[in-house]
Scaffold this motif. Structure first.
Motif, PDB file in Angstrom:
ATOM      1  N   LYS A  20      -1.785  -0.861  -0.362  1.00 30.68           N
ATOM      2  CA  LYS A  20      -2.225   0.572  -0.081  1.00 30.68           C
ATOM      3  C   LYS A  20      -1.265   1.148   0.971  1.00 30.68           C
ATOM      4  O   LYS A  20      -0.642   2.303   0.751  1.00 30.68           O
ATOM      5  N   THR A  22       1.651   0.155   2.383  1.00 31.64           N
ATOM      6  CA  THR A  22       3.077   0.120   1.681  1.00 31.64           C
ATOM      7  C   THR A  22       3.381   1.191   0.776  1.00 31.64           C
ATOM      8  O   THR A  22       4.460   1.977   1.076  1.00 31.64           O
ATOM      9  N   ARG A  43       2.394   1.710  10.920  1.00 28.66           N
ATOM     10  CA  ARG A  43       1.453   1.620   9.721  1.00 28.66           C
ATOM     11  C   ARG A  43       0.797   3.183   9.657  1.00 28.66           C
ATOM     12  O   ARG A  43       0.414   3.434  10.512  1.00 28.66           O
ATOM     13  N   ASN A 135       0.592  -3.026  -8.653  1.00 30.24           N
ATOM     14  CA  ASN A 135       1.748  -2.976  -7.670  1.00 30.24           C
ATOM     15  C   ASN A 135       2.171  -4.452  -7.608  1.00 30.24           C
ATOM     16  O   ASN A 135       1.590  -5.691  -7.900  1.00 30.24           O
ATOM     17  N   ALA A 174       4.405  -0.811 -10.231  1.00 26.03           N
ATOM     18  CA  ALA A 174       5.203  -0.355  -8.887  1.00 26.03           C
ATOM     19  C   ALA A 174       5.593  -1.838  -8.164  1.00 26.03           C
ATOM     20  O   ALA A 174       4.814  -2.613  -8.506  1.00 26.03           O
TER      21      ALA A 174
HETATM   22  P1  GDP Z   1      -3.064  -2.737   2.255  1.00 25.39           P
HETATM   23  O1  GDP Z   1      -3.990  -3.828   3.069  1.00 25.39           O
HETATM   24  O2  GDP Z   1      -3.543  -2.690   0.919  1.00 25.39           O
HETATM   25  O3  GDP Z   1      -2.899  -1.475   3.072  1.00 25.39           O
HETATM   26  O4  GDP Z   1      -1.855  -3.820   2.211  1.00 25.39           O
HETATM   27  P2  GDP Z   1      -0.389  -3.621   2.732  1.00 25.39           P
HETATM   28  O5  GDP Z   1       0.513  -2.426   2.445  1.00 25.39           O
HETATM   29  O6  GDP Z   1      -0.752  -3.812   4.272  1.00 25.39           O
HETATM   30  O7  GDP Z   1       0.291  -4.776   2.199  1.00 25.39           O
HETATM   31  C1  GDP Z   1       0.044  -6.055   2.190  1.00 25.39           C
HETATM   32  C2  GDP Z   1       1.105  -7.042   1.959  1.00 25.39           C
HETATM   33  O8  GDP Z   1       1.732  -6.866   0.832  1.00 25.39           O
HETATM   34  C3  GDP Z   1       2.226  -6.813   2.945  1.00 25.39           C
HETATM   35  O9  GDP Z   1       2.906  -8.052   3.422  1.00 25.39           O
HETATM   36  C4  GDP Z   1       3.328  -6.120   2.078  1.00 25.39           C
HETATM   37  O10 GDP Z   1       4.634  -6.390   2.727  1.00 25.39           O
HETATM   38  C5  GDP Z   1       3.210  -6.703   0.687  1.00 25.39           C
HETATM   39  N1  GDP Z   1       3.499  -6.029  -0.255  1.00 25.39           N
HETATM   40  C6  GDP Z   1       2.966  -4.526  -0.569  1.00 25.39           C
HETATM   41  N2  GDP Z   1       3.477  -3.855  -1.578  1.00 25.39           N
HETATM   42  C7  GDP Z   1       4.435  -4.781  -2.056  1.00 25.39           C
HETATM   43  C8  GDP Z   1       5.109  -5.106  -3.194  1.00 25.39           C
HETATM   44  O11 GDP Z   1       5.328  -4.246  -3.821  1.00 25.39           O
HETATM   45  N3  GDP Z   1       5.700  -6.430  -3.546  1.00 25.39           N
HETATM   46  C9  GDP Z   1       5.541  -7.275  -2.662  1.00 25.39           C
HETATM   47  N4  GDP Z   1       6.156  -8.373  -3.041  1.00 25.39           N
HETATM   48  N5  GDP Z   1       5.044  -7.425  -1.602  1.00 25.39           N
HETATM   49  C10 GDP Z   1       4.317  -6.113  -1.274  1.00 25.39           C
END
Ligand code: GDP
Length: 324
Positions: A20, A22, A43, A135, A174
């Protein structure tokens, strides 16, 4: 009914770590919202200490992403964060109260997980349109087709027999990390073929309805959440439903106990990217923060002092913590 074609309000729902933060970072980045020199590693949504401690997002906040639509007009997409966990009673409902649709983000390898279920059930009960975003399609262990199938099954499980038309939602594939999206399922572990998130932006504009309003209606702004500022004190986060809210305006404060008081706002703020900035006025559909009413609370309405019209109070389902 007239509509705010320049506006979309959408909640983002995801299990923790599905991407989310990211994704919202990438959407902001592609809308040019980060100033030169700003720390892009910062962040977006996990800014509060408690959130950082727990590593999860608790309070619903909004990020305003500006996007140039295909017809050249500028559209503001307000993205409301909803908690990934169900055990913060009411946060989910409050977040969903502000929006006209939901982005459901699911990890292409992990698939839909239990925490997503509670929020999804709430969104479906409110008949909010959904955009499914699969994603991390670039993950080497991605299993895209299966995960889409699992998400459909989750929907079927949550829906009544006469509601299956809801299954007709768009799917966007995505890689939030790469800032790329596509509408056709890529091979597992490959990047989407589009160079950017344009297919996601276009799908949001297309599938999430713009706010509607009634011409000439009196002001109604619904308090859907609270926040606090060290300078301004209590902030009431509101969605303007009808009419216009202006800075320094006297408004009728329709309280939860049924009483009505005329009060003056000390500040009217709107969101620009990640920041709250002062605004002169806000129209129907806009999400604002107002200051100057220390005891204001969730569910109350700001209205016209000459014709106060309260909106219904927000009912909250307290979820049990041991949800599966
Ligand atoms: P949130 O908890 O939903 O906000 O997730 P984050 O955005 O913090 O992402 C969690 C982890 O997944 C991080 O280490 C990101 O770098 C990784 N991540 C996010 N999007 C992608 C993607 O499209 N591909 C890959 N391989 N990793 C991703």
């Amino acid at each position: 009914m007239p509509t705010r074609t320049d506006l979309r309000n959408v909640a983002i729902v995801a299990h923790v770590d599905h991407g989310k933060t990211t994704l919202v970072d990438a959407m902001l980045w592609q809308s040019g919202a980060f100033r030169v020199g700003q720390d892009v590693e910062k962040r977006v949504m996990d800014s509060m200490d408690l959130e950082r401690e727990k590593g999860i997002t608790i309070l619903a906040k909004n990020t305003a992403v500006r996007h140039r639509a295909a017809d050249g007009s500028d559209v503001t997409i307000n993205i409301i964060d909803t908690p990934g966990h169900a055990d913060f009673g009411g946060e989910v409902e409050r977040g969903l109260e502000m929006v006209d649709g939901v982005l459901l983000l699911v990890d292409a390898s992990e698939g839909p997980l239990p925490q997503t279920r509670f929020v999804l059930r709430k969104a479906l009960a409110k008949q909010l349109p959904i955009v499914l975003v699969i994603n991390k399609v670039d993950r080497h262990d991605a299993r895209i087709a299966e995960v889409v199938e699992e998400t459909y099954e989750l929907f079927l499980d949550l829906l009544e027999d006469d509601e299956t038309h809801v299954l007709d939602f768009p799917v966007v594939y995505a890689s939030a990390k790469a800032g790329r999206a596509t509408l056709t399922a890529p091979d597992n572990g490959t990047q989407p073929d589009s160079p950017d998130l344009e297919p996601l932006f276009a799908t949001i504009l297309d599938a999430i309805p713009a706010p509607t309003y009634t011409e000439g209606a009196v002001l109604q702004a619904h308090v859907t959440n609270l926040d606090a500022s060290p300078y301004l004190g209590r902030l009431a986060l509101c969605r303007v439903v009808e009419g216009t809210l202006t800075r320094n305006q006297a408004v009728a404060w329709c309280r939860a106990d049924g009483s009505v008081r005329t009060v003056k706002l000390s500040e009217l703020l709107m969101t620009d990217a990640l920041e709250r900035v002062p605004a002169d006025s806000a129209g129907p559909g806009d999400i604002v923060a107002i200051a100057g009413i220390p005891d204001i609370t969730i569910g109350e309405t700001l209205s016209d002092p000459n014709d106060p019209k309260p909106l219904p109070l927000i009912t909250v389902d307290e979820p049990s913590i041991s949800m599966t």
